[in-house]
Write an enzyme that holds these catalytic residues in place. Structure first.
Site, PDB file in Angstrom:
ATOM      1  CB  ALA A   1      -1.228   0.059   1.201  1.00  0.00           C
TER       2      ALA A   1
ATOM      3  CE  LYS B   1      -1.745 -12.125  -1.653  1.00  0.00           C
ATOM      4  NZ  LYS B   1      -1.590 -10.844  -0.731  1.00  0.00           N
TER       5      LYS B   1
ATOM      6  CB  THR C   1       2.932 -11.571  -0.340  1.00  0.00           C
ATOM      7  OG1 THR C   1       1.884 -10.863  -0.915  1.00  0.00           O
ATOM      8  CG2 THR C   1       2.312 -11.829   1.248  1.00  0.00           C
TER       9      THR C   1
ATOM     10  NE  ARG D   1      -1.565  -6.739   6.240  1.00  0.00           N
ATOM     11  CZ  ARG D   1      -2.311  -7.047   5.135  1.00  0.00           C
ATOM     12  NH1 ARG D   1      -1.548  -6.996   4.139  1.00  0.00           N
ATOM     13  NH2 ARG D   1      -3.735  -7.220   5.227  1.00  0.00           N
ATOM     14  CG  ASN D   2      -0.134 -11.806   4.918  1.00  0.00           C
ATOM     15  OD1 ASN D   2      -0.647 -11.192   6.047  1.00  0.00           O
ATOM     16  ND2 ASN D   2      -0.596 -11.958   3.706  1.00  0.00           N
TER      17      ASN D   2
END
Length: 123
Positions: free
Chosen positions: A4, A55, A114, A119-120
């Site tokens: 983002a 993902k 990702t 952040r994951n």
């Protein structure tokens, strides 16, 4: 494949629009496509959804590898195996998805973003 704050800065990024009706897909593409935000189309909305969900699971594994201090080779193997599992999930459990969907931004690009910067992987 978007983070983002990078989108907000105007860094180049891209998104995939999965459509059932091509005319509606083209309308969405015209609305969102910008010089720094490229939107591609695919007639595989299910594949786009599968990529977008799975993902995150692969990113968790990448984050575990980071947390355990494992190297880049291990992380790259996890990403590759994860991509293969995403394909198999789409084929076996959902009755098929287009193979080229994995090469759109919703697939490989989003997976890499990702796993290496999202952040994951930090959960």
């Amino acid at each position: 494949a978007n983070v983002a704050d990078e989108v907000a800065r105007g860094d180049f990024c891209e998104a995939t629009i999965g459509f059932r009706d091509e005319a509606q897909g083209r309308v969405l593409q015209q609305v969102f496509d910008q010089p720094s935000f490229r939107c591609s189309l695919t007639p595989d909305p299910t594949g786009v959804e599968v990529c977008g969900a799975l993902k995150n699971v692969v990113a968790l594994a990448a984050g575990f590898a980071d947390g355990l201090g494992l190297g880049g080779n291990t992380k790259a193997a996890l990403v590759r195996i994860g991509l293969c599992e995403m394909r198999l999930f789409g084929e076996l459990l959902l009755g098929g998805m287009r193979q080229d969907t994995l090469l759109h931004s919703c697939g490989l690009a989003d997976l890499v973003t990702t796993c290496y910067g999202g952040r994951n992987r930090k959960c």
